[in-house]
Design a protein around this motif. Structure first.
Motif, PDB file in Angstrom:
ATOM      1  N   UNK A  61       0.894  -0.690   0.017  1.00 17.61           N
ATOM      2  CA  UNK A  61      -0.363  -0.510   0.087  1.00 17.61           C
ATOM      3  C   UNK A  61       0.809   1.089   0.289  1.00 17.61           C
ATOM      4  N   UNK A  62       2.164   1.525   0.433  1.00 24.99           N
ATOM      5  CA  UNK A  62       3.017   2.368   0.633  1.00 24.99           C
ATOM      6  C   UNK A  62       3.020   3.044   1.948  1.00 24.99           C
ATOM      7  N   UNK A  63       3.406   2.239   2.288  1.00 25.99           N
ATOM      8  CA  UNK A  63       2.828   2.760   4.452  1.00 25.99           C
ATOM      9  C   UNK A  63       4.293   2.483   4.531  1.00 25.99           C
ATOM     10  N   UNK A  64       4.811   1.220   4.403  1.00 22.74           N
ATOM     11  CA  UNK A  64       6.213   1.330   3.846  1.00 22.74           C
ATOM     12  C   UNK A  64       6.574   1.794   3.519  1.00 22.74           C
ATOM     13  N   UNK A  65       8.269   2.380   3.342  1.00 23.90           N
ATOM     14  CA  UNK A  65       8.559   1.724   2.308  1.00 23.90           C
ATOM     15  C   UNK A  65       9.993   1.058   1.850  1.00 23.90           C
ATOM     16  N   UNK A  66       9.379   0.457   0.610  1.00 18.97           N
ATOM     17  CA  UNK A  66      10.859  -0.821   0.358  1.00 18.97           C
ATOM     18  C   UNK A  66      12.222  -0.564   1.539  1.00 18.97           C
ATOM     19  N   UNK A  67      12.427   0.959   1.554  1.00 19.66           N
ATOM     20  CA  UNK A  67      14.301   0.732   2.617  1.00 19.66           C
ATOM     21  C   UNK A  67      14.136   0.290   4.062  1.00 19.66           C
ATOM     22  N   UNK A  68      12.472   1.207   4.261  1.00 21.26           N
ATOM     23  CA  UNK A  68      12.029   0.878   5.437  1.00 21.26           C
ATOM     24  C   UNK A  68      11.812  -0.800   5.977  1.00 21.26           C
ATOM     25  N   UNK A  69      11.131  -1.191   4.935  1.00 19.39           N
ATOM     26  CA  UNK A  69      11.008  -3.065   5.438  1.00 19.39           C
ATOM     27  C   UNK A  69      12.106  -4.009   4.982  1.00 19.39           C
ATOM     28  N   UNK A  70      13.570  -3.561   4.688  1.00 19.66           N
ATOM     29  CA  UNK A  70      14.306  -3.565   4.399  1.00 19.66           C
ATOM     30  C   UNK A  70      15.078  -4.146   6.485  1.00 19.66           C
ATOM     31  N   UNK A  71      14.741  -2.874   6.226  1.00 19.70           N
ATOM     32  CA  UNK A  71      15.812  -2.547   7.527  1.00 19.70           C
ATOM     33  C   UNK A  71      15.394  -2.794   8.871  1.00 19.70           C
ATOM     34  N   UNK A  72      13.776  -3.036   8.674  1.00 18.89           N
ATOM     35  CA  UNK A  72      13.384  -3.996   9.527  1.00 18.89           C
ATOM     36  C   UNK A  72      13.386  -5.650   9.823  1.00 18.89           C
ATOM     37  N   UNK A  73      13.220  -5.548   8.726  1.00 20.09           N
ATOM     38  CA  UNK A  73      13.424  -7.061   9.000  1.00 20.09           C
ATOM     39  C   UNK A  73      15.267  -7.643   9.247  1.00 20.09           C
ATOM     40  N   UNK A  74      16.008  -7.193   9.052  1.00 19.55           N
ATOM     41  CA  UNK A  74      17.458  -7.115   8.506  1.00 19.55           C
ATOM     42  C   UNK A  74      17.999  -7.062  10.131  1.00 19.55           C
ATOM     43  N   UNK A  75      17.169  -5.901  11.382  1.00 20.57           N
ATOM     44  CA  UNK A  75      17.370  -5.728  12.787  1.00 20.57           C
ATOM     45  C   UNK A  75      16.452  -6.742  12.947  1.00 20.57           C
ATOM     46  N   UNK A  76      15.545  -7.033  12.306  1.00 23.16           N
ATOM     47  CA  UNK A  76      14.781  -8.644  13.434  1.00 23.16           C
ATOM     48  C   UNK A  76      15.887  -9.516  12.663  1.00 23.16           C
ATOM     49  N   UNK A  77      16.593  -9.941  12.238  1.00 19.70           N
ATOM     50  CA  UNK A  77      17.518 -11.108  11.489  1.00 19.70           C
ATOM     51  C   UNK A  77      18.475 -10.820  12.349  1.00 19.70           C
TER      52      UNK A  77
END
Length: 395
Positions: free
Chosen positions: A177-193
């Motif tokens: 939907x565009x609420x999260x940018x792709x970069x923001x998603x990558x950062x969240x996923x990377x930090x969780x890992x």
């Protein structure tokens, strides 16, 4: 004669010029006195008026004060409205941010992980005298926190890999939907890992380490479009990877962590865990297949050949129902073989009721409705929640 003398002795009415002059002068003086009094009165009132303006005691000043008070009250009211609007806007922003985060994390899966891990952890405890509530809670949290971080990696990685598909199938997700940018998603996923790996290393539990390593490897192989990867394109690899991941995370990993790391006991698998793995294995296979029932449109658009596309929605749906009923058949059979009468009665009766519930729900699913098919997928998760509770009574 006498009357004449008497009359002549009284003075007559003055008619001379001097008398008129005296009377006029007296009238003029009286008029001047009245005019002077009026002037004094006007001067006095004027002084009172100006004194009122300077000292604030006149009617005019009272009106001015009231006006100033009303104006001040109006400004205060406007200020309160502005503060209220700002607070409302802040709360709305927080609510939207929380809603987007819940969609990104897929909260229903969080609930499934927590219930599954809790159920398996309880199965590892033979008697509650072996462990204190504090030690159990500590061991459970040592497992859950790194696993939930890894779970967010799983959810996020799938959304990052399927942004274009989700724009068709699930446009409400934050990345689509565009609420999260792709970069923001990558950062969240990377930090969780990284958080999951770091916390796992700090805890030092081997079952937890293997659980998160298996989850990370299989999820990456399933989701990312790299050489020899993107197992999502294969139905068989999808079912295998999803089932192993869920069984390891929900059941085996939690059980072994509590049994060997927390309780320091040998890994002995009870009857209830074996039943749980058999039944849950069927449910996890259904979950990996049923999630594609509502996504046929988007999967076709991007060239994916899921089982729902190959066989059709109707056949795959009834295949899912058959697998669920087969799982309940296994549970009823093993429950009937239990040496404990109470466990035998409860297990058989409870799973017989679940068979009826599933058949009843299956008849209400509209196979032509995307929303109805998505609701069926969520219904399977609810069956998993219930089974995590029922398996605790198997002996």
């Amino acid at each position: 004669m006498a009357f004449g003398l008497l009359g002549s002795s009284f003075p007559t009415t003055p008619t001379t010029t001097g008398s008129y002059a005296k009377r006029g002068l007296w009238c003029n003086n009286r008029n001047l006195t009245k005019e002077y009094s009026i002037r004094r009165s006007l001067q006095y009132n004027s002084k009172l008026h100006y004194k009122g303006i300077e000292g604030g005691s006149s009617t005019s000043d009272t009106f001015e004060k009231k006006y100033l008070i009303n104006a001040s009250s109006g400004e205060s009211y406007e200020s309160e409205l502005k503060s209220h609007d700002e607070l409302k806007g802040t709360l709305e922003s927080i609510r939207n941010a929380l809603n987007s985060f819940i969609k990104f994390t897929r909260l229903y899966a969080f609930v499934g992980v927590t219930l599954g891990a809790l159920s398996s952890s309880l199965l590892a405890v033979d008697t509650f005298s072996d462990i204190s509530p504090v030690l159990f809670l500590k061991g459970f949290l040592q497992y859950m926190i790194p696993v939930l971080c890894m779970h967010q990696y799983v959810m996020g990685a799938n959304q990052l890999a399927d942004v274009e598909i989700d724009k068709i199938n699930k446009p409400y997700l934050p990345l689509a939907s565009g609420d999260y940018s792709y970069t923001r998603g990558v950062i969240i996923v990377g930090l969780c890992l990284l958080s999951s790996i770091g916390l796992t290393w700090m805890v030092g539990s081997k079952p937890l380490l293997w659980t998160n390593l298996i989850t990370a490897v299989l999820t990456s192989a399933y989701a990312f479009n790299l050489p020899l990867l993107r197992w999502k394109r294969s139905t068989i690899l999808t079912v295998i990877s999803s089932t192993i991941t869920l069984l390891t995370t929900f059941n085996l990993g939690a059980f072994l962590h509590m049994k060997t790391f927390v309780l320091k006991q040998a890994a002995v698998f009870p009857r209830s865990l074996l039943l749980g793995c058999l039944v849950m294995g069927c449910f996890y296979s259904v979950i990996s297949v049923s999630k594609d029932l509502a996504d046929v449109e988007g999967d076709k658009a991007l060239g994916l050949k899921t089982l729902a596309i190959r066989l059709g929605v109707k056949k795959v749906f009834w295949l899912c129902i058959s697998l669920i009923q087969m799982a309940y058949g296994v549970a009823i059979t093993l429950g009937a073989l239990s040496p404990f009468l109470w466990s035998k009665i409860f297990t058989v009766l409870a799973h017989a009721i679940m068979v009826f519930v599933v058949w009843n729900h299956a008849s209400s699913v509209d196979l032509s409705s995307k929303d109805s098919l998505q609701a069926f997928h969520m219904f399977v998760f609810k069956l998993v929640y219930v089974e995590n509770i029922l398996v605790l009574f198997v002996r």
